[in-house]
Design a protein around this motif. Structure first.
Motif, mmCIF file in Angstrom:
data_model
loop_
_atom_site.group_PDB
_atom_site.id
_atom_site.type_symbol
_atom_site.label_atom_id
_atom_site.label_comp_id
_atom_site.label_asym_id
_atom_site.label_seq_id
_atom_site.Cartn_x
_atom_site.Cartn_y
_atom_site.Cartn_z
ATOM 1 N N THR A 103 0.135 34.492 -21.348
ATOM 2 C CA THR A 103 -0.552 34.769 -20.090
ATOM 3 C C THR A 103 -0.414 33.641 -19.074
ATOM 4 O O THR A 103 -0.691 33.832 -17.894
ATOM 5 C CB THR A 103 -2.053 35.020 -20.327
ATOM 6 O OG1 THR A 103 -2.662 33.811 -20.806
ATOM 7 C CG2 THR A 103 -2.255 36.119 -21.348
ATOM 8 N N TYR A 140 -8.745 34.829 -22.506
ATOM 9 C CA TYR A 140 -7.701 35.737 -22.046
ATOM 10 C C TYR A 140 -7.848 37.186 -22.532
ATOM 11 O O TYR A 140 -7.728 38.128 -21.734
ATOM 12 C CB TYR A 140 -6.330 35.174 -22.414
ATOM 13 C CG TYR A 140 -5.915 35.425 -23.840
ATOM 14 C CD1 TYR A 140 -5.115 36.507 -24.168
ATOM 15 C CD2 TYR A 140 -6.354 34.598 -24.878
ATOM 16 C CE1 TYR A 140 -4.757 36.759 -25.487
ATOM 17 C CE2 TYR A 140 -5.996 34.842 -26.182
ATOM 18 C CZ TYR A 140 -5.190 35.924 -26.488
ATOM 19 O OH TYR A 140 -4.850 36.169 -27.786
ATOM 20 N N TYR A 167 -8.588 40.092 -19.751
ATOM 21 C CA TYR A 167 -7.605 41.122 -19.434
ATOM 22 C C TYR A 167 -8.060 42.495 -19.898
ATOM 23 O O TYR A 167 -7.734 43.511 -19.267
ATOM 24 C CB TYR A 167 -6.245 40.760 -20.037
ATOM 25 C CG TYR A 167 -5.564 39.653 -19.261
ATOM 26 C CD1 TYR A 167 -5.014 39.897 -18.007
ATOM 27 C CD2 TYR A 167 -5.528 38.356 -19.757
ATOM 28 C CE1 TYR A 167 -4.427 38.879 -17.267
ATOM 29 C CE2 TYR A 167 -4.947 37.329 -19.034
ATOM 30 C CZ TYR A 167 -4.389 37.593 -17.791
ATOM 31 O OH TYR A 167 -3.814 36.587 -17.063
ATOM 32 N N TRP A 217 -8.680 45.420 -17.162
ATOM 33 C CA TRP A 217 -7.998 46.713 -17.312
ATOM 34 C C TRP A 217 -9.002 47.858 -17.235
ATOM 35 O O TRP A 217 -8.767 48.881 -16.573
ATOM 36 C CB TRP A 217 -7.269 46.737 -18.660
ATOM 37 C CG TRP A 217 -6.681 48.070 -18.998
ATOM 38 C CD1 TRP A 217 -5.452 48.548 -18.663
ATOM 39 C CD2 TRP A 217 -7.334 49.128 -19.737
ATOM 40 N NE1 TRP A 217 -5.287 49.824 -19.149
ATOM 41 C CE2 TRP A 217 -6.431 50.207 -19.806
ATOM 42 C CE3 TRP A 217 -8.587 49.246 -20.345
ATOM 43 C CZ2 TRP A 217 -6.742 51.396 -20.468
ATOM 44 C CZ3 TRP A 217 -8.902 50.435 -20.991
ATOM 45 C CH2 TRP A 217 -7.981 51.491 -21.049
#
Length: 360
Positions: A124, A206, A210, A214
């Motif tokens: 990432t 992370y 994420y 999303w």
């Protein structure tokens, strides 16, 4: 017969998943009637330059040559029957312990396959310091695999990945187990006409970031009559970024999660990457919550997805599960609670650790 042991660990933040699991395991070992435990903990590096310096010497978390010498002295002084190392990131220390005390049984708990976990994080950012962390993580984990008498992972997937990476699988599986915080008197009786309350719990790293990002982009705009509440260390930093629809509330860091669990109708866990097991899944089971989660969120857990909630691996699955959810009187899922009591409770952890440590 009483067994003498030494517990070695970095000091984890008690509000994170790793910290909650570490504290629970330490408590079981400390209160076990057949174990006399000596605890050796050290703080993690906070200064980034200091962290980088010791990383260049092959050390992680907060370990230094001085700390290693101190631990060796404590082992010489206490003559333990076993040593419990609460991570796979202290392989260099394990090597020193086994070379100085080849007869001592060293039990290592792998919270994750740290190389896999760190590699996903590196993807990432692609920063040079992350690459260095990845290399040093591989080095320490390889040493931990080599010098551990007993390797314990949280699930079979991690054991299989260890075999692929380092040529040795785990000797045992220890699923995440938590000290019970559920108080049935706190259950809320509420059947009023109101929005459903969906809870996301997780610290801002992370995989969680994420995953919820999303969810906000691909699910939140399309679910009906739902309030989505995001709670976890550090998420207040992303408040403006995530509160892009009226049905999203970012709370961020809190002192206690308990009230949020009691007030939630169900828990969402849109996690797509990671290693080990997700502590928040065990926590949601403990509070008797219905859970809508991905395969990664449920990795290592054994239960009927349809009774706990729903296995959701894409946006359509989440939207369908949430829209079809019916409000319940007590916001409580008996099956989830029973799964916690049977497989992921403090008593279960006591039983498993007794088998691995006391009975060997």
């Amino acid at each position: 017969m009483m067994k003498k042991g030494i517990y070695i660990s970095a000091l984890y933040n008690s509000k994170t998943g790793g910290g909650i699991v570490s504290d629970t395991i330490k408590q079981v070992l400390q209160t076990h009637a057949e174990i006399n435990l000596h605890v050796l903990e050290f703080p993690m590096f906070k200064n980034q330059w200091k962290k980088l310096f010791y990383m260049l010497t092959g050390r992680l978390l907060g370990s230094t040559p001085a700390i290693e010498k101190s631990i060796i002295r404590q082992i010489e002084k206490n003559h333990p029957d076993f040593i419990f190392i609460n991570t796979s990131s202290l392989g260099l220390l394990e090597k020193k312990i086994r070379r100085n005390f080849p007869g001592i049984r060293v039990v290592s708990l792998f919270h994750n396959v740290e190389f896999v976990y760190t590699k996903d994080a590196w993807k990432t950012s692609r920063k040079i310091n992350k690459l260095l962390t990845l290399l040093v993580t591989w080095y320490n984990e390889k040493l931990a695999v080599r010098y551990s008498s007993v390797i314990i992972t949280l699930n079979k997937r991690d054991s299989d990945e260890l075999a692929l990476l380092y040529g040795r699988c785990a000797d045992g599986i220890l699923p995440i187990c938590l000290q019970d915080r559920f108080d049935p008197s706190q259950l809320k009786i509420d059947q009023s006409d109101r929005p459903k309350k969906a809870l996301f719990v997780g610290s801002n790293f992370y995989a969680n970031y994420y995953g919820i990002k999303w969810f906000v982009e691909h699910v939140a705009p399309y679910v009906k009559n739902v309030k989505i509440i995001i709670v976890g260390n550090g998420f207040e930093r992303n408040k403006k970024e995530l509160e892009i629809y009226d049905n999203i509330e970012v709370v961020g860091t809190v002192e206690s999660l308990d009230e949020f669990y009691y007030n939630a109708d169900f828990v969402i866990s849109p996690i797509f990457e990671g290693s080990g097991m997700k502590t928040k899944t065990a926590e949601a089971l403990m509070f008797g919550k219905t859970i809508f989660g991905t395969k990664e969120a449920f990795e290592g857990y054994s239960f009927d997805y349809g009774k706990v909630g729903c296995l959701c691996n894409n946006a359509e699955d989440f939207i369908c599960a949430i829209d079809n959810y019916n409000l319940t009187k007590f916001r409580f899922n008996d099956y989830s609670r029973n799964m916690y009591l049977r497989n992921y409770s403090f008593n279960k952890l006591h039983e498993i650790l007794t088998d691995y440590i006391v009975n060997h």
